[in-house]
Scaffold this active site. Sequence first.
Site, PDB file in Angstrom:
ATOM      1  N   TRP A 268       0.845  -1.180   0.000  1.00 25.67           N
ATOM      2  CA  TRP A 268       0.000   0.000   0.000  1.00 25.67           C
ATOM      3  C   TRP A 268       0.893   1.248   0.000  1.00 25.67           C
ATOM      4  CZ3 TRP A 268      -1.942   2.662   4.901  1.00 25.67           C
ATOM      5  CH2 TRP A 268      -2.939   3.607   4.604  1.00 25.67           C
TER       6      TRP A 268
ATOM      7  N   ASP B 205      -0.809  -5.912   9.256  1.00 26.27           N
ATOM      8  CA  ASP B 205      -1.789  -4.907   8.849  1.00 26.27           C
ATOM      9  C   ASP B 205      -3.036  -5.689   8.448  1.00 26.27           C
ATOM     10  OD1 ASP B 205      -1.815  -2.108   6.448  1.00 26.27           O
ATOM     11  OD2 ASP B 205      -3.337  -2.893   7.796  1.00 26.27           O
TER      12      ASP B 205
ATOM     13  N   LYS C  95     -13.328  -1.078   5.797  1.00 26.31           N
ATOM     14  CA  LYS C  95     -13.965  -1.861   4.747  1.00 26.31           C
ATOM     15  C   LYS C  95     -14.939  -2.887   5.281  1.00 26.31           C
ATOM     16  CE  LYS C  95     -10.045  -0.315   2.723  1.00 26.31           C
ATOM     17  NZ  LYS C  95      -9.036   0.456   3.496  1.00 26.31           N
TER      18      LYS C  95
END
Lengths: 463, 422
Positions: free
Chosen positions: A192, A273, A309
């Site tokens: 990311w 993560d 999300k």
Amino acid sequence: MSPQFTSPPNSDAHSSPSSSSSLISSASDRRLSALVRHLAAEESSPMDSLSASPTAARADSVFAHVVQGPEDPILGVTVAYNKDQSPNKVNLGVGAYRTEEGKPLVLNVVRKAEQKLVNDMSRVKEYLPIVGLAEFNKLSARLILGADSPPVQENRVTTVQCLSGTGSLRVGGEFLARHYQERTIYIPTPTWGNHTKVFTLAGLSVKNYRYYDPATRGLNFQGLLEDLGSAPAGAVVLLHACAHNPTGVDPTLEQWEQIRQLMRSRALLPFFDSAYQGFASGSLDADAQSVRRFAADGGELLVAQSYAKNMGLYGERVGALSIVLKTSEVATKVESQLKLVIRPMYSNPPIHGASIVATILKDRDLFNEWTIELKAMADRIISMRHQLFDSLRAKGTPGDWSHIIKQIGMFTFTGLNPEQVAFMTKEYHIYMTSDGRISMAGLSSRTVPHLTEAIHAAVTRLA
Amino acid sequence: MALSTKLFQRSSSTAVFGARSMSWWRSVQPAPKDPILGVTEAFLADPSPNKVNVGVGAYRDDNGKPVVLECVREAERRVAGKLNMEYLPMGGSVKMVEETLKLAYGETSEFLKDKRIAAVQSLSGTGACRLFADFQKRFRPDSNIYIPVPTWANHHNIWRDAQVPQRTFHYYHPETKGLDFAGLIDDIKNAPSGSFFLLHACAHNPTGVDPSEEQWKEISYEIKGKGHFAFFDMAYQGFASGDPERDAKAIRIFLKDGHLIGISQSYAKNMGLYGQRVGCLSLLCEDEKQAVAVKSQLQQLARPMYSNPPVHGPLIVSTILGDPDLKNLWLREVKGMADRIIGMRTALRENLEKLGSPISWEHITNQIGMFCYSGMTPEQVDRLTNEFHIYLTRNGRISMAGVTTGNVGYLANAIHEVTKSA
């Protein structure tokens, strides 16, 4: 009785309060001089009085040299998309879930939780503690680690509420930079886009380990093992818990086991993560396996959780940093140090989103409802993968597109290069990041044909 | 596969594939409790029925209860269930920021019209100060920050973590429990040109001592003369006098005098949105182009900290400020809070005077805002806590918001007890 703008006693004090010397003998003399100066200044132009002084006030800004910063590569895609007038435009940039109709989605269970909160008149909006909402923290740790996880059972996890995944990573990074002896973090290639900036500003130095294999569009497992194998003992290693962003390529369970053994043998510190728990496979437990295996072996780890999300709480900025420690004594000390990182950053975290999460997680019915809605989102994405794959095959687009259905989670690393991406944006109004990553969540049955056209054109015209 | 087997063979002779036997964190020391937030923790743990919390600066009504403003409840009702929860841009809610700038710079401010203000939504006042400190470090790496003595304790932490060196300037005068104006002016004059000064726009925390309008004019003049940068922390607009326009007076003076200032604004107290973490950081620039550049750089600092700010709080703010009726309700409610505090100041002072205290308590009503710098010593404070179950920070700061008609007598009595032989 109005104390505000009368002079405090001090200005008429007969004794000089300050220890530093002053040419002006009393407060009232000083006031008179000030008034005289102001009157004099009004008669001449402001610039005259400024330039007259040798230490003249700068007429220009102290920040005049600041140049425009670059657009964020990911968020900038949406900015460009919004500007585009074409009716055919498709936004496959930022990883925010969209329905079949292309609309953002607020989960039913979230609406219910919010309504509950609004109707509860006893609720107030006071400051949360620095570590956030206690109930939320406890439930979050259980969600990722599992209620029966040894660290949870043995009370040796410290959890702090943070601002979504970004905030959790940043707080964890700052803590490591201050208290951990190895100041290097290894991040996968690619990862990311914000990871490097987060850890660099936290005070860590960032190195890379091989991860994605462009040739297979899968995992470069050998490269990964070699690079972690040659990292200095004790180094921090960033791991995507599931649904690797941007590639969608995850290790198998067997590969995870090998990674775990290697890391423990070299005393590498895992920093997970976890931004997609439940979103990848549709199962909260399955998506947490990587983290849970590590947590079960008695070792230590950090995990950053995001509810952006999987609960659709994007803008509410809800997340948590959990650190699994050897003992609960250490956990307590670590928590106190985490507070010192947080307090000068934003004092305490926002209450709204965490309250919604806690409401859902602690209620059996709401929790079950959530798992159903979550699976539906994951299933829609998997269905989009299959539709796109089938569509490309039907069109006869050159290349092996099986990675589209092998990869998992919100993103597909298409393998398209920046030129092809730019072409697709310009000619077909398809918006995606220049590394070829597409957000499957932004696709619908309606837009799959258009995307297929665009990919086909890009691949055949620009090899 | 062969390579990975080799790696395991190499390490398996010494390896235990489970955990290391010791923790990495043995050297981690327990951190000191936050001096302010630690007070409330201690208060909550106290079983005494007489306990009084005049520690943390969160407003309480006359029953000692936290308050959710009516305008906020109404805004929440309108907001709930209607909108989505998508990411805000990195700079936050444009609507909320616009309304917030009007409060600070003036409804019809030319700077707003000319788009000269670089502004981003921040995580309340703390977040705004921290973003500014990080920005200052990045773009004026050789600068220092001058911080008043005393100040909100977290100011020191913020600039320290941003790695900006700190200096202090005289502010509070203990003998008079008022402003050390001469010391302040001298420090401004003696600081090297182009220094950065942190100023409390109104209702100074923790002392409650504010410069008069005249004094602000002189402070502005001196700061300008030395080419210093003025950064205002405004956490109490509306809360000090009851009138937001009046409370912005210092800022307006500086704007009129041509300073290019920075401002941190918070809705924690004046809208009671504490836990929502809503605020705004703004920097007045020379022109629109510069404002765009500065804003983009502020966003570059926000992105690796939290990506984008929370969406809920600003929805409440812009719902209220964007609706004339709700805004008027808010203004009335803010005035109500400020008036209650001013009333409590009077009551506390009168009670102490009636008890025959040998000390002057004028400063209670001279000071303004949520806090009163009582002048009590740490030892006296400890006695208040241990003997009377009254909780406040050891610097003697009393949060007037925690004082009620129900406890003011008890509080006055206790203060009198510990100070009468001073």
